[in-house]
Design a protein around this motif. Structure first.
Motif, PDB file in Angstrom:
ATOM      1  N   LEU A 128      27.214 -35.236  48.290  1.00  0.00           N
ATOM      2  CA  LEU A 128      27.093 -34.030  47.470  1.00  0.00           C
ATOM      3  C   LEU A 128      26.635 -34.367  46.055  1.00  0.00           C
ATOM      4  N   LEU A 129      27.164 -35.449  45.492  1.00  0.00           N
ATOM      5  CA  LEU A 129      26.747 -35.861  44.152  1.00  0.00           C
ATOM      6  C   LEU A 129      25.281 -36.285  44.140  1.00  0.00           C
ATOM      7  N   LEU A 130      24.831 -36.978  45.176  1.00  0.00           N
ATOM      8  CA  LEU A 130      23.433 -37.395  45.260  1.00  0.00           C
ATOM      9  C   LEU A 130      22.502 -36.196  45.355  1.00  0.00           C
ATOM     10  N   ILE A 131      22.862 -35.210  46.177  1.00  0.00           N
ATOM     11  CA  ILE A 131      21.990 -34.039  46.349  1.00  0.00           C
ATOM     12  C   ILE A 131      21.879 -33.261  45.045  1.00  0.00           C
ATOM     13  N   ASN A 132      23.017 -33.023  44.384  1.00  0.00           N
ATOM     14  CA  ASN A 132      22.976 -32.265  43.127  1.00  0.00           C
ATOM     15  C   ASN A 132      22.222 -33.021  42.033  1.00  0.00           C
ATOM     16  N   ALA A 133      22.402 -34.342  41.971  1.00  0.00           N
ATOM     17  CA  ALA A 133      21.717 -35.119  40.929  1.00  0.00           C
ATOM     18  C   ALA A 133      20.215 -35.132  41.147  1.00  0.00           C
ATOM     19  N   VAL A 134      19.771 -35.240  42.406  1.00  0.00           N
ATOM     20  CA  VAL A 134      18.326 -35.241  42.680  1.00  0.00           C
ATOM     21  C   VAL A 134      17.726 -33.881  42.391  1.00  0.00           C
ATOM     22  N   LEU A 135      18.454 -32.816  42.712  1.00  0.00           N
ATOM     23  CA  LEU A 135      17.939 -31.480  42.417  1.00  0.00           C
ATOM     24  C   LEU A 135      17.821 -31.241  40.916  1.00  0.00           C
ATOM     25  N   GLN A 136      18.673 -31.899  40.116  1.00  0.00           N
ATOM     26  CA  GLN A 136      18.603 -31.727  38.675  1.00  0.00           C
ATOM     27  C   GLN A 136      17.507 -32.563  38.024  1.00  0.00           C
ATOM     28  N   GLY A 146      22.327 -43.196  36.208  1.00  0.00           N
ATOM     29  CA  GLY A 146      23.229 -42.275  35.540  1.00  0.00           C
ATOM     30  C   GLY A 146      24.397 -41.764  36.342  1.00  0.00           C
ATOM     31  N   VAL A 147      24.387 -41.953  37.647  1.00  0.00           N
ATOM     32  CA  VAL A 147      25.455 -41.401  38.489  1.00  0.00           C
ATOM     33  C   VAL A 147      26.363 -42.537  38.924  1.00  0.00           C
ATOM     34  N   LYS A 148      27.663 -42.277  38.881  1.00  0.00           N
ATOM     35  CA  LYS A 148      28.666 -43.255  39.302  1.00  0.00           C
ATOM     36  C   LYS A 148      29.222 -42.831  40.657  1.00  0.00           C
ATOM     37  N   PHE A 149      28.803 -43.542  41.714  1.00  0.00           N
ATOM     38  CA  PHE A 149      29.274 -43.262  43.070  1.00  0.00           C
ATOM     39  C   PHE A 149      30.576 -44.016  43.334  1.00  0.00           C
ATOM     40  N   ILE A 187      35.063 -30.346  45.057  1.00  0.00           N
ATOM     41  CA  ILE A 187      33.672 -29.906  44.832  1.00  0.00           C
ATOM     42  C   ILE A 187      33.453 -29.587  43.349  1.00  0.00           C
ATOM     43  N   ALA A 188      34.422 -28.913  42.725  1.00  0.00           N
ATOM     44  CA  ALA A 188      34.278 -28.593  41.300  1.00  0.00           C
ATOM     45  C   ALA A 188      34.236 -29.859  40.448  1.00  0.00           C
ATOM     46  N   ALA A 189      35.053 -30.866  40.818  1.00  0.00           N
ATOM     47  CA  ALA A 189      35.021 -32.127  40.059  1.00  0.00           C
ATOM     48  C   ALA A 189      33.682 -32.834  40.215  1.00  0.00           C
ATOM     49  N   ILE A 190      33.104 -32.769  41.413  1.00  0.00           N
ATOM     50  CA  ILE A 190      31.789 -33.406  41.631  1.00  0.00           C
ATOM     51  C   ILE A 190      30.712 -32.670  40.853  1.00  0.00           C
ATOM     52  N   GLN A 191      30.767 -31.343  40.841  1.00  0.00           N
ATOM     53  CA  GLN A 191      29.736 -30.571  40.129  1.00  0.00           C
ATOM     54  C   GLN A 191      29.818 -30.772  38.623  1.00  0.00           C
ATOM     55  N   SER A 192      30.999 -31.100  38.116  1.00  0.00           N
ATOM     56  CA  SER A 192      31.108 -31.343  36.668  1.00  0.00           C
ATOM     57  C   SER A 192      30.451 -32.661  36.253  1.00  0.00           C
ATOM     58  N   LYS A 193      30.190 -33.567  37.222  1.00  0.00           N
ATOM     59  CA  LYS A 193      29.567 -34.854  36.922  1.00  0.00           C
ATOM     60  C   LYS A 193      28.053 -34.834  37.097  1.00  0.00           C
ATOM     61  N   VAL A 225      18.494 -21.749  33.663  1.00  0.00           N
ATOM     62  CA  VAL A 225      18.167 -23.124  33.280  1.00  0.00           C
ATOM     63  C   VAL A 225      19.368 -24.037  33.483  1.00  0.00           C
ATOM     64  N   PHE A 226      20.525 -23.585  33.045  1.00  0.00           N
ATOM     65  CA  PHE A 226      21.714 -24.426  33.123  1.00  0.00           C
ATOM     66  C   PHE A 226      22.302 -24.407  34.532  1.00  0.00           C
ATOM     67  N   TYR A 227      22.927 -25.495  34.872  1.00  0.00           N
ATOM     68  CA  TYR A 227      23.587 -25.620  36.184  1.00  0.00           C
ATOM     69  C   TYR A 227      24.747 -24.622  36.247  1.00  0.00           C
ATOM     70  N   PRO A 228      25.007 -24.021  37.398  1.00  0.00           N
ATOM     71  CA  PRO A 228      26.034 -22.953  37.454  1.00  0.00           C
ATOM     72  C   PRO A 228      27.419 -23.388  36.999  1.00  0.00           C
ATOM     73  N   SER A 229      27.777 -24.639  37.177  1.00  0.00           N
ATOM     74  CA  SER A 229      29.134 -25.076  36.817  1.00  0.00           C
ATOM     75  C   SER A 229      29.245 -25.552  35.380  1.00  0.00           C
ATOM     76  N   ARG A 230      28.203 -25.363  34.547  1.00  0.00           N
ATOM     77  CA  ARG A 230      28.275 -25.788  33.145  1.00  0.00           C
ATOM     78  C   ARG A 230      29.223 -24.893  32.363  1.00  0.00           C
TER      79      ARG A 230
END
Length: 446
Positions: A128-136, A146-149, A187-193, A225-230
C-alpha cells in the motif's frame, strides 16, 4: 532308497529349470522374497500419482481382459488366489508419462506455493505504501530514497515488485486481498507517510511565514492537488523541513568564502569567545561530588590505620618478620601469633572497634571478647622504667601477680603479661633505653 531319492531330486531340478525358462520367455522379472507384513507409512507425492495411475490401469485391464473360462459367479480356486496375491505384491512398473490434464493440475497446485513464498518479505503495508508513493511521485528512485519500508529493499527489488503488481495477475490479486484486510488505523498511518508531490511542494513554496490557518486554507482551496489524508499540521511540518534544508523560494544559501583561505574548524574555534561560554553551575552535582570525596577520604584513613594490623598478620603467616628492635623501637610486646612494637612513650592496649581506635589491638592475637576496649596503658618514664596501668574491668597479670583496675605495675625485661587468657612477653630495647637514661642524666646535671 538312495536311487529313488536321487531320481526325485533330479525331477525337482528339472521342474525348477522349466519354471525359470517359462518366466524368462514371458519376460517377467523373478520376485525376491520379502515379508508379507504390511507397514503403513505416508506416501510421497510421486508415489501417490504412480499409485493412482497403477489403479486406473489395473481397473482398465480388469474390465476388458476377463478370462473366458471363468464365470462371474464362480469363486476362484486356491491356486488362482495365490497367483492373484503374487501379482498384487509385485512392484509397480514405472509410471507412464502423465496426461496433459494431469500435468496442468500439478502446475496449478504448485503455483500458489511459489506466490506465497514470493510474498514473504513484502507485507500488505509495504504494498500500500509503494502504490501511494508511486502515484504521488511517479518515480521509483524517489520512492526508494524517501520511503521507509518494513525491510531494506534495494531499487531493483522495488522495481520488480511494482512490475509484479502491475502485470502478474496472481500476485496482484493476493496483494489486493491482503490490503483489504488491513485495519483502518493501519491504513491511516500508512497514508500519513505518503511522499509529497512536486505540485504540493510548489504550493507550499508560495506561502511565507504561514500559520496553521494558512495551511488549512490551502487544503480548502486546492483539494484536488493535496493528498486526501493531508492535514494542516502535516503541511506545517513539511514546510518547516523544507525551510531547514533551504528549499523555499525566498531562502538564499550563503556562498562559501572566496579566496585562498577557507573557513575550517580551527578557524571557527578561534573565533569563539571563551568568556561567553560559561558552564552552568549544578549544585546537586557538586553536593554529590563533595559527599563522595568525603567518603573516599574516610576510607583511606581507615585503611591507613589498619595497615600495621595487616603487616602483623603478613609477618606471622610468612614467618619473615623483621628483627625485634631497631633504632625507633623502645620495647616489644610479643605474643604467640603477633608482636607489637612500642615506638612512642605511651601506648594503649585493648580491643579496637569502628568508633574506638587504639594503638595495640589484642584481637589480632586471639579471642578478645572479654577484653575491654581500653584495657590498659604502657608508659615510659624519664628514668627509663616502663609501667602498665590497668584501666579495664578485668585484671592484668604481670608475672602471675594480678593488677586490678585503676592500679599500675612496673614492667621489666622478659616480663610475662597475661590479659584474659592471652599471654605476651614484654621485651625492652636495652641499648636505646641506656641512651635515653644518659640524655636524662645530662639534662639533670645542667
Amino acid at each position: 532308497m538312495a536311487s529313488g531319492a536321487a531320481s526325485r531330486s533330479e525331477d525337482e531340478e528339472s521342474l525348477a529349470g522349466q519354471k525359470r525358462g517359462l518366466a524368462q520367455a514371458s519376460g517377467a522379472i523373478p520376485k525376491r522374497r520379502s515379508s508379507s507384513r504390511f507397514i503403513k507409512r505416508k506416501k510421497f507425492d510421486d508415489e501417490l500419482v504412480e499409485s493412482s495411475l497403477a489403479k486406473s490401469s489395473s481397473r482398465a485391464k480388469g474390465a476388458g481382459g476377463v478370462e473366458p473360462g471363468r464365470c462371474s459367479g464362480s469363486e476362484p480356486s486356491s491356486s488362482e488366489k495365490k497367483k492373484v496375491s503374487k501379482s498384487v505384491s509385485t512392484p509397480v512398473a514405472p509410471s507412464p508419462v502423465p496426461t496433459p490434464g494431469l500435468a496442468k493440475r500439478m502446475k496449478k497446485s504448485k503455483q500458489p506455493l511459489q506466490v506465497t513464498k514470493d510474498l514473504g518479505r513484502w507485507k500488505p503495508a509495504d504494498d500500500l505504501l509503494l502504490i501511494n508513493a508511486v502515484l504521488q511521485t511517479n518515480d521509483l528512485t524517489s520512492v526508494h530514497l524517501g520511503v521507509k519500508f518494513s525491510c531494506r529493499f534495494n531499487l531493483r527489488e522495488i522495481q520488480e515488485r511494482w512490475y509484479a503488481l502491475l502485470y502478474d495477475p496472481i500476485i496482484s490479486k493476493l496483494a489486493c486481498q491482503a490490503m483489504r484486510q488491513l485495519h483502518p488505523e493501519a491504513i491511516a498511518a500508512i497514508q500519513s507517510k505518503v511522499l509529497f508531490s512536486k505540485a504540493e511542494e510548489q504550493l507550499l513554496n508560495k506561502s511565507s511565514q504561514p500559520t496553521l490557518d494558512t495551511f488549512q486554507e490551502l487544503l480548502h482551496k486546492h483539494p484536488d492537488v493535496f493528498y486526501p489524508s493531508r492535514t494542516a499540521k502535516a503541511l506545517q511540518l513539511h514546510w518547516q523541513l523544507m525551510k531547514q534544508y533551504y528549499l523555499l523560494d525566498d531562502q538564499t544559501v550563503q556562498p562559501l568564502p572566496k579566496g585562498d583561505q577557507v573557513l575550517n574548524f580551527s578557524d571557527a574555534e578561534d573565533m569563539l569567545d571563551d568568556s561567553k561560554l560559561k558552564d552552568v553551575r549544578d549544585e546537586v552535582l557538586e553536593h554529590e561530588l563533595t559527599v563522595a570525596d568525603r567518603r573516599q577520604k574516610r576510607e583511606i584513613r581507615q585503611l591507613e590505620q589498619e595497615l600495621h594490623k595487616w603487616q602483623v598478620l603478613v609477618d606471622s603467616i610468612t614467618g619473615m618478620s623483621s628483627p625485634d628492635f631497631d633504632s625507633q623501637t623502645l620495647a616489644v610486646l610479643r605474643g604467640r601469633m603477633v608482636r607489637y612494637l612500642m615506638r612512642s612513650r605511651e601506648i594503649t592496649l585493648g580491643r579496637a572497634t569502628k568508633d574506638n581506635q587504639i594503638d595495640v589491638d589484642l584481637a589480632l592475637e586471639g579471642p578478645a571478647w572479654k577484653i575491654s576496649r581500653k584495657q590498659g596503658v604502657i608508659k615510659l618514664k624519664n628514668n627509663g622504667d616502663f609501667f602498665i596501668a590497668n584501666e579495664g574491668r578485668r585484671p592484668i597479670y604481670i608475672d602471675g601477680r594480678p593488677v586490678l583496675g585503676g592500679n599500675k605495675w612496673k614492667l621489666n625485661n622478659n616480663s610475662v603479661v597475661e590479659i584474659a587468657s592471652l599471654r605476651f612477653v614484654f621485651l625492652i630495647n636495652q641499648d636505646l633505653i641506656a641512651l635515653i637514661k644518659a640524655e636524662a642524666a645530662k639534662l639533670a646535671q645542667q
